[in-house]
Write a protein that holds these residues in place. Structure first.
Motif, short mmCIF file in Angstrom:
data_model
loop_
_atom_site.label_atom_id
_atom_site.label_comp_id
_atom_site.label_asym_id
_atom_site.label_seq_id
_atom_site.Cartn_x
_atom_site.Cartn_y
_atom_site.Cartn_z
N ASN B 360 0.81 -1.22 0.00
CA ASN B 360 0.00 0.00 0.00
C ASN B 360 0.84 1.26 0.00
O ASN B 360 0.54 2.22 -0.69
N SER B 364 0.98 3.95 -3.05
CA SER B 364 0.59 5.34 -2.83
C SER B 364 1.72 6.30 -3.14
O SER B 364 1.51 7.34 -3.75
N ILE B 365 2.91 5.96 -2.69
CA ILE B 365 4.01 6.91 -2.85
C ILE B 365 4.52 6.91 -4.29
O ILE B 365 4.72 7.96 -4.90
N LEU B 366 4.74 5.74 -4.82
CA LEU B 366 5.30 5.69 -6.18
C LEU B 366 4.22 5.76 -7.25
O LEU B 366 4.48 6.14 -8.38
N GLY B 367 3.00 5.39 -6.91
CA GLY B 367 1.93 5.45 -7.90
C GLY B 367 1.77 4.11 -8.60
O GLY B 367 2.55 3.18 -8.39
N LEU B 368 0.75 4.06 -9.45
CA LEU B 368 0.44 2.80 -10.12
C LEU B 368 1.22 2.62 -11.42
O LEU B 368 1.22 1.56 -12.01
N LEU B 369 1.85 3.69 -11.87
CA LEU B 369 2.66 3.60 -13.09
C LEU B 369 3.90 4.45 -12.85
O LEU B 369 3.79 5.67 -12.72
N PHE B 406 3.87 -1.28 -13.10
CA PHE B 406 2.57 -0.96 -13.69
C PHE B 406 1.50 -1.64 -12.85
O PHE B 406 1.60 -2.83 -12.57
N ASN B 407 0.52 -0.87 -12.47
CA ASN B 407 -0.54 -1.36 -11.59
C ASN B 407 0.02 -2.05 -10.36
O ASN B 407 -0.45 -3.10 -9.93
N GLY B 442 11.27 8.50 -20.40
CA GLY B 442 9.97 8.90 -19.87
C GLY B 442 10.15 9.35 -18.42
O GLY B 442 11.24 9.18 -17.85
N TYR B 443 9.09 9.87 -17.84
CA TYR B 443 9.20 10.47 -16.51
C TYR B 443 9.74 9.49 -15.47
O TYR B 443 9.18 8.41 -15.28
#
Lengths: 464, 514
Positions: B360, B364-369, B406-407, B442-443
């Motif tokens: 979790n 939340s911190i790194l994100g889903l992608l 990813f996800n 990419g970012y």
């Protein structure tokens, strides 16, 4: 620029290709930006979490580059984040200021949170210089002057699911052009009796969203759904996932762009609260069915996705028995975020907690037991003042018999946690949880709150 | 085209021993040593037999007989073919040459191994009256690779051998030189792993991991009903050594002997610094769970595997033992740390909540992608002034990896070239690296640099030397995370940097035993 409303739907291998194609379909970036003009790109900058609660930076970089190639003198980027966070907090955590500078953009600290060490007088002067006071619904709000005075205004919106409006459309993105405190909807002290039944919260919110939209309309709107969040969203990553739809929708008008975005997602735009409100108020101004659609064929797009849960009772939180009353959208939205937060981050803490009854809305259902009742929101507190669970019967020495005989006496039930507010603030709610259930029963929440309560200090400047 | 003499001799010894078992139905007590096929590791024949019987049916095939076919490099004709007769437990006991005519593989597609297998099966049933359970097809190049790997197997040191093995395996998988039908789960796992690692040469990964381990000299005792063996692992500065010993011949009564006494005896006998004891069957169960997982791991699977691992770790003196005892389990250490406000009772390790929490927080911190870059530095490799080391990433960079998720699940890991990360013309701060690499890949949400010496210290202090009482050394190691020379992170995520043990421990350790 001709006044025709055009919307372009494009796809590609990556967001960069899709957004370039989209803007080219609309006539190219030079149709929107002329040499030496200043540009403001309004993005999603909600919190310190990762993508997709914030904008897709790959798309943003490409738009900055396009603006630069069109000869833009300055490209400003900005937005107001979620409650209790300053732009500096978000920028520091994500390393945004330097990152955007590298690509030729400038992150604007709309809340002046980058200038913390200045005197109070200077703060007030800065506040006056940075914001223009605008009257909206008998209410004075502060709108950033930089956006008002900009030559060209671009809205880059990351599309995600939204618990209240189904989809986070560009209209919602534009709403965060103003600080969070002006976005909050409060019920008046003596709110009308039908405040809940007629869902005045939602009506006021929608009306304010459009008031803000009317202050400064964007010249170019980009709804980025190349990777959009489906499921629980927008801040809850546990039950959410990214849907790689690979589409980007660009338009020269926000309503038309949002309308098309909803159609792509297989939703009826006329059932969307925001679009239906607009149609109701603006009949005849823009025939949404006559939008000049460019790029991909809308009829051939068949996207399916998982929406947010529509009923709070459907959110399962261990140890929480949810008892709903009559609610307005305010309590719905805050309860949605709160319960999902508990479910996501407090897995361990919930095991330590006793069984609780979570009562929200006016006249909520009876709790399962008189112990550990959470009354969420002013409505729940006020409408349960005379309920039986407010008092408990206890055996003790009766004062009437000079403590000689035992009797059953009524006492105030102290096992109730009241969370006031209309709707309550989430950070305040979590702090109250911590106080009521004690730190050692909520180790994870204690850990998070130590971090969250620190960020609040940096926001106080803005609040002043 | 056939396998080299050294390999053959060793293989025939194994077949001979196994064939005798069939006749005598008992083990030869002479303790003849052979090498584990394709490796330089020596082992008692009886132990090899027992290990194969335990591992082979679960991980490869639980039925009899295998057919090996060597085909030409153009994959059109059969060069040679051997039928290996095996017991049900996977031990080979006889090899027979089978002749196939040149047209046997005509019109056969190696992507449809099932069809070839059925054809071979029918052919063998008719000719030999034997059914097979597996088919292995090697190209001539594969045999070349195996021959060059095993040509100097008697003299090669283990480190060089393992590097060669990784390299050979990478080639066999990556260049389609080996086909197995039905494909065993471990093969599927390894193929997925190679793909996941973006076809990074596995020998490079082995060298990176090898360099991170400090010197150690330990033993691992695996026991199970009728199987007791010791694995001795020794790593010196230049080499690495593994020995497998069958403890059947040492006359220990495993049913009655006290764990501590046994481990102490083995420690003294084999002059090792520490010894660990695991149940072999449980170890295999875990390995099976791991191998049966799809790579990259789904979040649920990752959580399950980590939960099992943490549960095993917390079950000290139930599921595993060690000698000397880890200091953290000492009563007085637990008592005094509790007294000063730190509850470090690992028996209450929150094995059920930690994986979920990690997932979790990471989501939340790194994100889903997201994409992050991890840079491994090696300050000891250069001799420059300490103050200048921070700017010397150009010289100190050892490896850099681009990790994509990813996800919430790892998508792949890519080994970056030095030129992808380091710029010749400008200051190579993490900030600049992030900005530069974002335009290429990419970012990039974060760039993390960590020095090899810090990783070595963590392995040494928190993994290998758990039995030593050295709080200062541990504190110094932890404090190094605040020193950007050893650990640096951009953007400076406060959530990582301001972690306090006092608030973190109640999350990691349970209040009650669940």
């Amino acid at each position: 620029m001709n006044n025709e409303v055009s919307v372009s739907i494009t796809t590609g291998d990556n967001p960069k290709d899709a957004v370039i194609k989209g803007i080219n379909n609309l006539g190219g970036i030079s149709k929107f930006i002329e040499k030496d003009e200043t540009v403001f790109i309004k993005i999603n900058l909600t919190s310190i979490t990762g993508f997709p609660s914030n904008v897709n930076f790959n798309t943003l970089i490409e738009i900055i580059k396009l603006c630069k190639t069109a000869g833009a003198k300055k490209v400003y980027i900005g937005s107001f984040p979620y409650e209790n966070l300053s732009i500096k907090d978000v920028s520091d955590e994500l390393g945004l200021k330097e990152f955007l500078e590298y690509y030729g953009g400038e992150l604007v600290f709309l809340d002046n949170s980058d200038k913390l060490k200045i005197s109070n007088e200077e703060k007030l002067k800065l506040q006056k210089d940075s914001f223009k006071e605008v009257e909206v619904q008998d209410f004075i709000i502060q709108y950033p002057k930089i956006i008002l005075n900009i030559d060209k205004f671009i809205c880059l919106n990351q599309v995600n699911v939204h618990p209240l409006f189904n989809i986070h459309l560009s209209l919602l993105n534009l709403f965060s052009c103003i600080p969070f405190k002006f976005r909050k909807i409060f019920a008046k002290e003596n709110a009308e009796k039908d405040y809940i039944i007629t869902d005045q919260y939602k009506k006021k919110l929608i009306s304010r969203i459009f008031d803000i939209y009317d202050i400064k309309k964007p010249n170019l709107v980009i709804n980025d759904l190349f990777h959009f969040m489906e499921g629980a969203g927008p801040f809850i990553y546990k039950d959410s996932k990214i849907n790689p739809s690979k589409y980007i929708v660009c338009g020269n008008e926000a309503i038309a762009t949002d309308y098309t975005t909803l159609k792509i997602l297989g939703l009826n735009p006329e059932k969307n609260f925001l679009i239906s409100h607009w149609i109701e108020k603006n009949i005849g101004i823009l025939d949404l069915e006559k939008i000049n659609l460019l790029g991909e064929n809308l009829e051939e797009i068949n996207l399916t996705f998982k929406q947010c849960k529509k009923r709070i009772e459907d959110i399962y939180v261990q140890k929480f028995n949810i008892k709903k009353g009559q609610i307005c959208s305010g309590c719905f939205l805050q309860s949605y975020y709160l319960l999902n937060f508990l479910k996501t981050f407090l897995l361990k803490d919930l095991n330590y907690l006793p069984q609780c009854s979570y009562l929200f809305g006016a006249n909520p259902l009876e709790p399962d037991s008189p112990n550990n009742i959470i009354l969420y929101g002013d409505c729940a507190i006020k409408t349960t003042e005379k309920r039986e669970f407010r008092t408990i019967e206890k055996e003790g020495r009766d004062i009437k018999t000079l403590f000689l005989k035992k009797a059953i006496m009524e006492k105030k039930n102290k096992r109730i946690l009241e969370i006031p507010g209309c709707p309550p603030n989430i950070q305040d709610t979590l702090n109250r949880f911590l106080k009521y259930f004690k730190k050692n029963n909520l180790p994870t929440l204690n850990f998070y709150m130590k971090k969250l309560n620190k960020t609040k200090k940096t926001v106080e400047f803005d609040e002043s | 085209m056939s396998l080299n003499k050294i390999f053959k001799e060793n293989w025939l010894k194994i077949l001979d021993f196994n064939a005798k078992i069939k006749e005598k139905k008992d083990f030869d007590k002479s303790q003849i040593k052979v090498r584990i096929p394709v490796t330089p590791l020596e082992i008692d024949l009886s132990l090899l037999y027992k290990l194969v019987s335990h591992i082979y049916p679960d991980f490869v095939n639980d039925k009899q007989n295998v057919l090996d076919i060597i085909i030409s490099n153009d994959q059109k004709k059969i060069e040679k073919s051997y039928l290996h007769l095996t017991y049900k437990n996977g031990n080979h006991y006889q090899v027979k040459k089978i002749d196939y005519n040149n047209g046997f593989l005509k019109d056969q597609n190696l992507n449809n191994l099932g069809e070839i297998f059925n054809k071979c099966q029918n052919n063998l049933r008719e000719k030999e009256g034997i059914t097979i359970s597996g088919l292995r097809i090697y190209t001539e190049k594969a045999i070349d690779k195996i021959n060059s790997l095993t040509s100097n197997i008697n003299s090669v040191d283990l480190k060089t051998y393992l590097i060669n093995l990784c390299h050979t395996f990478y080639n066999l998988i990556n260049k389609n030189m080996l086909y197995i039908y039905p494909e065993p789960s471990f093969m599927i796992f390894l193929k997925q792993l190679v793909k996941f690692l973006n076809f990074i040469d596995s020998s490079k990964i082995f060298i990176s991991i090898y360099e991170l381990f400090p010197k150690f000299n330990s033993g691992i005792l695996f026991t199970q009903e009728n199987l007791h063996f010791l694995v001795l692992i020794r790593k010196s500065t230049s080499n690495f050594d593994i020995k497998l010993l069958d403890l059947e011949g040492f006359d220990y009564d495993f049913n009655t002997i006290n764990q501590k006494t046994l481990l102490k005896k083995l420690l003294k006998k084999f002059k090792i610094k520490s010894i660990y004891h695991f149940n072999f069957q449980q170890f295999l169960y875990y390995l099976d769970d791991l191998i049966e997982s799809d790579i990259p791991f789904e979040q649920g699977r990752f959580s399950f595997l980590l939960q099992k691992l943490l549960y095993a770790y917390k079950s000290y003196e139930i599921n595993w033992y060690s000698y000397p005892r880890p200091i953290i389990y000492n009563f007085f250490i637990k008592f005094f740390s509790r007294l000063v406000g730190y509850n470090v009772n690992l028996k209450k390790l929150s094995y059920w909540a930690i994986p979920e929490l990690i997932i979790n927080v990471q989501n939340s911190i790194l994100g889903l992608l997201n994409k992050i870059i991890i840079i491994i530095t090696d300050f000891q490799s250069i001799k420059i002034d300490k103050s200048k080391k921070q700017e010397s990433l150009k010289e100190t960079l050892s490896n850099a990896y681009l990790i994509k998720t990813f996800n919430g699940k790892l998508k792949n890991i890519q080994l970056l070239n030095k030129s992808d990360v380091i710029s010749e013309n400008q200051n190579n701060s993490l900030k600049n690296i992030r900005n530069e690499t974002s335009s290429r890949f990419g970012y990039i949400s974060s760039v993390i640099s960590i020095d090899k010496s810090l990783i070595k210290l963590i392995i040494q202090n928190f993994l290998l030397n758990q039995h030593r009482f050295n709080p200062f050394s541990n504190l110094i190691t932890l404090r190094k995370f605040r020193n950007p020379l050893y650990f640096n992170l951009y953007p400076n995520r406060k959530i990582y940097l301001n972690l306090k043990m006092r608030t973190l421990l109640p999350i990691l350790i349970d209040k009650f035993e669940f």
